[in-house]
Design an enzyme around this catalytic site. Structure first.
Site, PDB file in Angstrom:
ATOM      1  N   LYS A  67       0.831  -1.206   0.000  1.00 44.96           N
ATOM      2  CA  LYS A  67       0.000   0.000   0.000  1.00 44.96           C
ATOM      3  C   LYS A  67       0.875   1.270   0.000  1.00 44.96           C
ATOM      4  O   LYS A  67       0.644   2.172  -0.799  1.00 44.96           O
ATOM      5  CB  LYS A  67      -0.945  -0.006   1.223  1.00 44.96           C
ATOM      6  CG  LYS A  67      -1.896  -1.211   1.219  1.00 44.96           C
ATOM      7  CD  LYS A  67      -2.875  -1.182   2.362  1.00 44.96           C
ATOM      8  CE  LYS A  67      -2.274  -1.446   3.721  1.00 44.96           C
ATOM      9  NZ  LYS A  67      -1.639  -2.784   3.868  1.00 44.96           N
ATOM     10  N   THR A  68       1.903   1.286   0.866  1.00 42.66           N
ATOM     11  CA  THR A  68       2.803   2.450   0.914  1.00 42.66           C
ATOM     12  C   THR A  68       3.546   2.580  -0.417  1.00 42.66           C
ATOM     13  O   THR A  68       3.700   3.681  -0.955  1.00 42.66           O
ATOM     14  CB  THR A  68       3.838   2.264   2.049  1.00 42.66           C
ATOM     15  OG1 THR A  68       3.128   1.893   3.233  1.00 42.66           O
ATOM     16  CG2 THR A  68       4.637   3.514   2.293  1.00 42.66           C
ATOM     17  N   ASP A 112      -1.103   6.521   6.601  1.00 46.02           N
ATOM     18  CA  ASP A 112      -1.122   5.093   6.906  1.00 46.02           C
ATOM     19  C   ASP A 112      -1.987   4.896   8.158  1.00 46.02           C
ATOM     20  O   ASP A 112      -2.122   5.820   8.961  1.00 46.02           O
ATOM     21  CB  ASP A 112       0.322   4.642   7.173  1.00 46.02           C
ATOM     22  CG  ASP A 112       0.491   3.143   7.002  1.00 46.02           C
ATOM     23  OD1 ASP A 112      -0.470   2.480   6.563  1.00 46.02           O
ATOM     24  OD2 ASP A 112       1.580   2.630   7.311  1.00 46.02           O
ATOM     25  N   THR A 161      -5.659  -1.381   7.551  1.00 43.31           N
ATOM     26  CA  THR A 161      -5.823  -2.831   7.627  1.00 43.31           C
ATOM     27  C   THR A 161      -7.271  -3.152   8.011  1.00 43.31           C
ATOM     28  O   THR A 161      -7.684  -4.294   7.971  1.00 43.31           O
ATOM     29  CB  THR A 161      -4.891  -3.413   8.705  1.00 43.31           C
ATOM     30  OG1 THR A 161      -5.023  -2.619   9.882  1.00 43.31           O
ATOM     31  CG2 THR A 161      -3.445  -3.377   8.256  1.00 43.31           C
ATOM     32  N   ARG A 220       6.417  -8.274   1.529  1.00 37.91           N
ATOM     33  CA  ARG A 220       7.409  -7.887   2.546  1.00 37.91           C
ATOM     34  C   ARG A 220       8.065  -9.136   3.139  1.00 37.91           C
ATOM     35  O   ARG A 220       9.270  -9.168   3.380  1.00 37.91           O
ATOM     36  CB  ARG A 220       6.761  -7.048   3.651  1.00 37.91           C
ATOM     37  CG  ARG A 220       7.779  -6.664   4.716  1.00 37.91           C
ATOM     38  CD  ARG A 220       7.212  -5.762   5.790  1.00 37.91           C
ATOM     39  NE  ARG A 220       6.886  -4.462   5.270  1.00 37.91           N
ATOM     40  CZ  ARG A 220       5.788  -3.790   5.574  1.00 37.91           C
ATOM     41  NH1 ARG A 220       4.908  -4.302   6.402  1.00 37.91           N
ATOM     42  NH2 ARG A 220       5.580  -2.591   5.068  1.00 37.91           N
TER      43      ARG A 220
HETATM   44  P1  ADP Z   1       2.226  -1.926   3.154  1.00 34.76           P
HETATM   45  O1  ADP Z   1       2.258  -0.434   3.040  1.00 34.76           O
HETATM   46  O2  ADP Z   1       0.993  -2.543   2.557  1.00 34.76           O
HETATM   47  O3  ADP Z   1       2.472  -2.425   4.563  1.00 34.76           O
HETATM   48  P2  ADP Z   1       4.694  -1.798   1.612  1.00 34.76           P
HETATM   49  O4  ADP Z   1       4.281  -0.915   0.495  1.00 34.76           O
HETATM   50  O5  ADP Z   1       5.537  -1.175   2.688  1.00 34.76           O
HETATM   51  O6  ADP Z   1       3.435  -2.525   2.269  1.00 34.76           O
HETATM   52  O7  ADP Z   1       5.460  -3.057   0.950  1.00 34.76           O
HETATM   53  C1  ADP Z   1       6.386  -3.855   1.653  1.00 34.76           C
HETATM   54  C2  ADP Z   1       7.553  -4.248   0.750  1.00 34.76           C
HETATM   55  O8  ADP Z   1       7.095  -5.218  -0.174  1.00 34.76           O
HETATM   56  C3  ADP Z   1       8.117  -3.093  -0.083  1.00 34.76           C
HETATM   57  O9  ADP Z   1       9.338  -2.675   0.420  1.00 34.76           O
HETATM   58  C4  ADP Z   1       8.315  -3.638  -1.477  1.00 34.76           C
HETATM   59  O10 ADP Z   1       9.702  -3.937  -1.650  1.00 34.76           O
HETATM   60  C5  ADP Z   1       7.573  -4.945  -1.506  1.00 34.76           C
HETATM   61  N1  ADP Z   1       6.412  -4.917  -2.409  1.00 34.76           N
HETATM   62  C6  ADP Z   1       5.138  -4.696  -2.036  1.00 34.76           C
HETATM   63  N2  ADP Z   1       4.306  -4.819  -3.087  1.00 34.76           N
HETATM   64  C7  ADP Z   1       5.080  -5.113  -4.155  1.00 34.76           C
HETATM   65  C8  ADP Z   1       4.782  -5.381  -5.535  1.00 34.76           C
HETATM   66  N3  ADP Z   1       3.534  -5.384  -5.985  1.00 34.76           N
HETATM   67  N4  ADP Z   1       5.800  -5.641  -6.360  1.00 34.76           N
HETATM   68  C9  ADP Z   1       7.068  -5.694  -5.876  1.00 34.76           C
HETATM   69  N5  ADP Z   1       7.409  -5.475  -4.574  1.00 34.76           N
HETATM   70  C10 ADP Z   1       6.432  -5.192  -3.723  1.00 34.76           C
END
Ligand code: ADP
Length: 335
Positions: A67-68, A112, A161, A220
């Protein structure tokens, strides 16, 4: 119970730089979530064509699913700035007012854990999102006056979430709402190969698939496991990751073939051994495990629900036959 488990879906201390270096920066590098990408691509192209910011976007789904990363990609594709904050950090409307009045036209404001915004701050956001105006209160008590202040047209990207905890007026103000779902092993395999490439690690298809299958649908975690397997390959192998190396190192880390770790297993076994397989309330399970309800709801349950090891109903949590079979129980005892 240790919070720092290998399969933890939130970022662990010291991991930020590593995960950051693997983040895709363009829509075309983002793997999976096809439906969302198609919608976003159209919205971004239309907005760029009209020279306008894009609609507010709400992304909801478990942690670690990108998401981030998407919020950063959106600002990148729009060639705008991104300002990141989170629900628990914004305690008063004044905190948000400072951020909103400093935004430039088309900037992306990423919040977030938006479900954790205090209700008064949430209400303050309504007019900012809808009319790009905020109510500024001057003076106190009987002399208090409200002045409307214009702010620049911006895009709010909210991540949560727990979409169910957002009030409906807030939810209704997002033009795009999207559920970010767990990734398939094939998609995770692609992510692992892309990350290996960035890290200059040689990996074959079966090695990548083995890591993917144990990453509980979460990029992640896939990146984190890749890092561990890479260490193992460097120290006990030739540096190249293949099936054998991936299998041995992940077994050493205590992650089973379904991607379950000690905490998942303790959770399932608590319900099975102490509550005859359920149904049992989450509070009782959390108390028995000496764990917080929120941690179980955010980090443990979503994946168990996804793979069909757990059912959730108004009467409580119940483990399924597949979970019993996977853990080696005699299913007939629970019929
Ligand atoms: P969230 O905000 O949902 O907790 P993040 O955006 O921080 O998740 O993603 C976590 C890690 O996973 C990132 O550092 C990235 O390297 C990897 N990642 C997430 N989604 C993808 C994707 N679709 N393709 C490649 N890498 C991804």
């Amino acid at each position: 119970m240790s919070r720092l488990r290998l399969l933890e879906t939130s970022e662990q201390p010291g991991e930020e730089k590593f995960q950051w270096s693997l983040r895709p920066t363009k829509l075309t590098d983002y793997i999976g979530q096809r439906d969302l990408l198609v919608r976003l691509d159209i919205s971004i192209k239309a907005a760029v064509k009209r020279g306008e910011p894009i609609d507010h976007i709400l992304l909801y789904g478990p942690p670690g699913l990108g998401k981030t990363t998407l919020a950063h990609i959106i600002s990148n594709e729009m060639s705008s700035n991104i300002i990141c904050t989170s629900g628990p950090v914004i305690e008063r409307s004044g905190d948000l007012m400072g951020i909103l009045t400093n935004l430039q036209y088309a900037d992306v404001l990423f919040i977030d854990e938006i479900h954790r915004l205090p209700r008064t701050v949430e209400e303050f956001l309504y007019s900012a999102m809808e009319d790009f105006k905020i109510d500024f209160i001057v003076d106190k008590g009987p002399f208090a006056k409200t002045i409307k202040v214009n702010i620049k047209h911006f895009t709010l990207v909210g991540a949560t979430t727990r979409a169910g905890l957002l009030s409906s007026p807030l939810r209704d103000r997002f033009g795009i709402l999207h559920h970010v779902d767990f990734y398939t092993p094939g998609e995770l395999c692609e992510i692992i190969k892309r990350s290996s490439n960035l890290l200059n690690v040689a990996i074959d298809e079966r090695g990548a698939l083995e890591i993917a299958g144990r990453s509980r649908g979460t990029p992640r975690i896939a990146n984190r496991l890749l890092r561990r397997v890479r260490d193992y390959a460097d120290v006990l192998g030739s540096g190249k990751i293949d099936y054998e190396i991936a299998l041995k190192s992940l077994e050493l880390e205590g992650i089973d073939s379904q991607g379950l770790d000690k905490i998942d297993i303790a959770y399932l076994k608590t319900i099975i051994d102490k509550y005859k397989g359920g149904p049992v309330g989450i509070d009782a399970v959390a108390a028995t495990l000496n764990e917080e309800v929120d941690i179980l709801q955010d980090m443990v349950e979503p994946y168990l629900l996804k793979i069909g090891y757990l059912n959730r109903s108004p009467s409580g949590r119940k483990v399924t036959h597949s979970a019993l079979q996977h853990l080696g129980y005699d299913v007939s005892r629970f019929l």
